[in-house]
Design an enzyme around this catalytic site. Structure first.
Site, PDB file in Angstrom:
ATOM      1  CD1 TRP A 353       1.184  -0.182   3.024  1.00 51.18           C
ATOM      2  CD2 TRP A 353      -0.802   0.908   3.916  1.00 51.18           C
ATOM      3  NE1 TRP A 353       1.488   0.240   4.159  1.00 51.18           N
ATOM      4  CE2 TRP A 353       0.419   0.861   4.794  1.00 51.18           C
ATOM      5  CE3 TRP A 353      -1.941   1.602   3.826  1.00 51.18           C
ATOM      6  CZ2 TRP A 353       0.349   1.646   5.905  1.00 51.18           C
ATOM      7  CZ3 TRP A 353      -2.100   2.385   5.185  1.00 51.18           C
ATOM      8  CH2 TRP A 353      -0.908   2.103   6.295  1.00 51.18           C
ATOM      9  CG  ASP A 354       4.976   0.774   1.038  1.00 52.16           C
ATOM     10  OD1 ASP A 354       4.234  -0.365   1.199  1.00 52.16           O
ATOM     11  OD2 ASP A 354       5.728   0.823   1.857  1.00 52.16           O
ATOM     12  CD  GLU A 492       2.547  -5.879   8.510  1.00 43.05           C
ATOM     13  OE1 GLU A 492       3.679  -5.674   8.796  1.00 43.05           O
ATOM     14  OE2 GLU A 492       2.405  -5.658   6.871  1.00 43.05           O
ATOM     15  CE  LYS A 612       6.262  -4.008  11.137  1.00 44.43           C
ATOM     16  NZ  LYS A 612       5.769  -4.679   9.700  1.00 44.43           N
ATOM     17  CD  GLN A 613       2.866  -0.220  10.060  1.00 46.81           C
ATOM     18  OE1 GLN A 613       3.758  -1.273   9.848  1.00 46.81           O
ATOM     19  NE2 GLN A 613       2.847   0.297   8.700  1.00 46.81           N
TER      20      GLN A 613
HETATM   21  C1  BGC Z   1       5.071  -2.550   6.854  1.00 41.22           C
HETATM   22  C2  BGC Z   1       4.031  -2.221   5.746  1.00 41.22           C
HETATM   23  C3  BGC Z   1       4.395  -1.669   4.560  1.00 41.22           C
HETATM   24  C4  BGC Z   1       5.574  -2.792   3.922  1.00 41.22           C
HETATM   25  C5  BGC Z   1       6.204  -2.321   2.842  1.00 41.22           C
HETATM   26  C6  BGC Z   1       5.940  -3.373   6.206  1.00 41.22           C
HETATM   27  O1  BGC Z   1       6.828  -3.513   7.309  1.00 41.22           O
HETATM   28  O2  BGC Z   1       4.378  -2.771   7.817  1.00 41.22           O
HETATM   29  O3  BGC Z   1       3.114  -1.183   6.222  1.00 41.22           O
HETATM   30  O4  BGC Z   1       3.608  -1.656   3.447  1.00 41.22           O
HETATM   31  O5  BGC Z   1       6.481  -2.946   5.188  1.00 41.22           O
HETATM   32  O6  BGC Z   1       6.860  -1.356   3.145  1.00 41.22           O
END
Ligand code: BGC
Length: 796
Positions: A353-354, A492, A612-613
């Site tokens: 989704w970046d 995640e 995590k984020q």
């Molecule tokens: C993140 C995701 C991201 C992916 C690719 C993962 O570590 O949790 O949000 O899309 O990395 O960058």
């Protein structure tokens, strides 16, 4: 020393080399080559890699007794290899020289961001006092995306004789750039054939194993003084050996010029013939360099960003890597946004989704590139429809990880390097990726005014995602609301409730809120279409009033969980255990990957209120305060400033920042909320890759979302910019660490509009053109116009 136009390393540090290689990668949007030392093959220190956008290969492997399939961005043959050693007039030849040789005295690597060149200088002195300076200059041509070049200059000091040089085209490469993937099949190239053509051209053809894409690399090697080569074809490549006379003030040089072709190139033809012809007729290095620099200059003119100090230096590097991964050439290709750039093999080159963090920059500078990235999604709409059907749903369910075909490419098992265990991977349940795609379609159209795209492909994407959400929502009569169950949010970490038999959590607030937003925009979009187009689409998609009525209903009655006066990350989040954050920090220091730590302890992060984020707080990244309030109000929830502030504080305290996106989003949200208090996060987002904060992962590929996101943080986040065809709105927040900056953008039909932000003041310059004036709206709805050719200054 690095300046704001260069990025430099002045010593050779083997343990840092992979990071240097990733950050010194050169690319042109079509392909990229890591900034590796030409002297060294892949090993524990060095990892040369060349990656072609969209060139994936699928292989099966057996891990933990299970057969798994993975599609990987393929590491292509190494065209940069160059070996050399001294051949003094007297005595035996020296050893092959490399940065690891005991004879190395000085070493430096310098990336020129303006010109797009990488220079690596080595200075050797052997036991006999013979000194040799070697300077490699490399480009991956930004103008002609089929070409790359590398010039090596040799200078002798205090001796004369010759240097023996081997120019190698090495097809014996595998994908071995990520230690965690070492148990997986690494071989992706087969059917190697190699040979030579007149004029010093060596060629190598091979194909990927599945789907068997044919590739051809041709390298022309030219030496000064000119010397004939001994030419040897090996099973997987070629070697051209030269003996070049060398003496003080009589330098020698070797130039390798690469042409890289595939069977997919246009016009169609035999890739080998095309590559050999291109390599043979490519201009000499100085000319190649000049046209390459000119192409970069044009890019910088469109993408100018001027931020003083260290932050500015890093932002320029971020922008450089963004432009190398997604350049105007990308608009010609069928590729998405690779999360780790074309800079390494992490995440197998997949598309997540970046693009949510990448497109905003492109929309305002390179709109055609942004549109082509959305078209990558549109071409994969049939695969997303099929995935939704297979899951018992309707509409389009886009994959969490996408690559060539658009099918789900998320790995089924992942390795926890701490415990050595292979674990089921449920991250594919991140259905929110669909909302990100719909959001991108909508915002692209708002920023560029490209209603044509929105009403054509854009509408198909957005409406099919809305339809998916409408079907995914189930009505809960007790709550009197719709719910979306069994998902994973951006966080995640939480892929199931503790001790649950099934993966997924229910009612992730971010997922539900963005699903409601997509449904509402779907209805808006249908409302703005011409009657003919609306009729065409409702026919094509078999949309009827009953279904649209349901969209309306779901968009107003999706459930959002709250607890203790804050938005819950998902239903039941507030009942999870609290983690002893201090205890874990004391014990482990770096707890960014808390999930791995807990699993290795025999515990699971699913039990804790630990993310995590940024997850819920992503809402504050996508939507301005008023927009978010309106979205909540549509759903029947009152979101006041106090609740939002409490939500920010609550989740911030419970986040480990195990993704580079996390500090970026927190920096953004806090900057808009609290100004200077955001700096710690902004700083971390800036340092993510250059200081390799995620524990050594940058060497495996840059984090493109975070890099582009930091540029956008200045452009839109701090500036409070909303740019569209009607003009621009600006509402900067004061950050004392970034008091002044400027950048250019496309807006209101004008290209190259320059914004200068100074403490308390804003300057807007519109380049001269026959177009009309640009509308500017400042805080307090103060409205102005700036005429073409004029610069106006405003008090903020
Ligand atoms: C993140 C995701 C991201 C992916 C690719 C993962 O570590 O949790 O949000 O899309 O990395 O960058």
């Amino acid at each position: 020393m690095s300046t704001d136009r260069t990025w430099a390393y002045e010593r050779y540090e083997p343990e840092r080399e992979r990071l240097v290689e990733a950050l010194c990668t050169l690319g042109n949007g079509r392909f990229a080559t890591r900034g590796s030392a030409p002297e060294c093959p892949a090993g524990t220190v060095h990892y040369p890699g060349t990656y072609l956008a969209g060139c994936y290969d699928r292989r099966a492997s057996v891990v933990a007794g299970e057969r798994v399939e993975n599609e990987d961005l393929v590491n292509l043959p190494d065209w940069t290899r160059l070996r050399y050693r001294l051949r003094p007039d007297e005595g035996p030849p020296g050893d092959w020289l490399t940065p690891d040789s005991a004879e190395l005295r000085h070493y430096g690597v310098r990336l020129d961001l303006r010109a797009g060149t990488l220079t690596r200088s080595l200075y050797f002195q052997d036991g006999g006092g013979r000194r040799l300076r070697v300077v490699h200059t490399r480009i991956v041509h930004m103008g002609d995306a089929l070409l790359a070049g590398q010039r090596t200059l040799f200078r002798a000091y205090g001796w004369s004789g010759a240097v023996e040089v081997e120019s190698v085209l090495d097809g014996a490469v595998v994908n071995a750039g990520v230690e965690r993937y070492r148990h997986l099949e690494q071989r992706h190239l087969t059917d190697h054939r190699s040979g030579f053509e007149p004029g010093g051209v060596a060629w190598l053809t091979c194909r990927t194993t599945d789907p068997g894409s044919r590739l051809a690399l041709a390298v022309r090697t030219v030496t000064r003084p000119e010397r004939p080569a001994r030419e040897d074809a090996t099973a997987t490549g070629t070697v051209q050996t030269y003996r070049l006379p060398l003496a003080p003030r009589r330098p020698a040089s070797v130039v390798k010029t690469l042409a890289l072709h595939t069977a997919a190139d246009r016009p169609p033809g035999d890739p080998r013939t095309a590559a050999c012809a291109d390599a043979a007729r490519a201009p000499a290095f100085p000319r190649l360099l000049a046209t390459h620099r000119a192409a970069w200059q044009r890019l910088w003119e469109q993408g100018e960003l001027d931020v003083p100090g260290d932050a500015g230096r890093i932002l320029r590097l971020h922008l450089f890597h963004l432009l190398q991964t997604l350049s105007p050439h990308t608009a010609e290709l069928d590729v998405g946004v690779p999360a780790r750039g074309l800079h390494g093999e992490a995440y197998r080159g997949h598309v997540f989704w970046d693009e949510l963090f990448v497109l905003p920059y492109l929309e305002l500078h390179f709109p055609e590139v942004a549109r082509s990235l959305l078209r990558y999604r549109h071409r994969r709409l049939p695969a997303a429809r099929e995935a939704a059907l297979r899951a018992g749903g309707r509409g389009a369910m886009f994959p969490w990880q996408s690559a060539s075909s658009g099918r789900e490419e998320t790995q089924e098992l992942h390795l926890n390097p701490r415990s050595g265990r292979w674990l089921p991977d449920h991250s594919h349940l991140q259905r929110h990726v669909g909302s990100a795609i719909a959001y991108n379609v909508w915002r692209y159209a708002q920023a560029t005014g490209d209603r044509g795209f929105l009403h054509a492909e854009g509408a198909e994407i957005l409406l099919e995602i809305a339809r998916y959400w409408s079907g995914a929502a189930t009505f809960d009569a007790t709550l009197g609301r719709y719910r979306i169950r069994g998902v994973v949010g951006p966080d995640e970490y939480h892929d199931a409730y503790p001790d649950a038999a099934h993966p997924g959590v229910d009612d992730n607030a971010y997922t539900n809120a963005t699903a409601a937003w997509v449904l509402a925009r779907g209805l808006d979009l249908l409302g703005e279409l011409s009657e003919a187009r609306r009729a065409e689409l409702t026919e094509e998609l078999s949309l009827d009033d009953g279904e649209l009525q349901r969209w309306e209903d779901v968009s107003r009655r999706l459930y959002l969980p709250f607890h203790h006066g804050v938005i819950s990350q998902f239903e039941g989040y507030g009942e999870l255990a609290e983690l002893d954050w201090e205890g874990y920090r004391d014990r482990y220091g770096d707890i960014r990957r808390l999930d791995r730590i807990l699993e290795a302890e025999g515990d699971t992060v699913n039990r804790y209120q630990a993310s995590k984020q940024a997850d819920t707080l992503m809402l504050g990244h996508l939507f301005r305060a008023a927009e978010l309030r309106a979205l909540f109000a549509r759903l029947g929830y009152a979101l006041d400033d106090a609740t939002w502030s409490a939500t920010v504080a609550y989740h911030l305290r419970r986040t480990s920042h195990g993704s580079t996106l996390s500090s970026l989003v927190h920096g953004w949200v806090l900057a808009r909320e609290q100004g200077d208090a955001a700096w710690e996060y902004v700083q971390e987002a800036l340092l993510g890759d250059v200081a390799d904060l995620q524990g050594g992962t940058t060497g495996e590929g840059i984090h493109l979302g975070a890099m582009a996101g930091t540029v956008d943080l200045v452009q839109r986040g701090i500036t409070g910019l909303d740019a569209g065809p009607e003009g621009l709105r600006v509402a900067p927040v004061a950050l004392s660490r970034l008091p002044r900056f400027s950048f250019t953008l496309c807006c209101g039909g004008h290209r190259g509009v320059r914004l200068r932000v100074l403490p308390g003041r804003l300057g807007v310059h519109v380049p001269a053109s026959p177009k009309g004036p640009l509308a500017v709206v400042l805080p307090g709805e103060r409205r102005f116009t700036v005429a073409p050719g004029e610069e106006r200054w405003f008090r903020l």
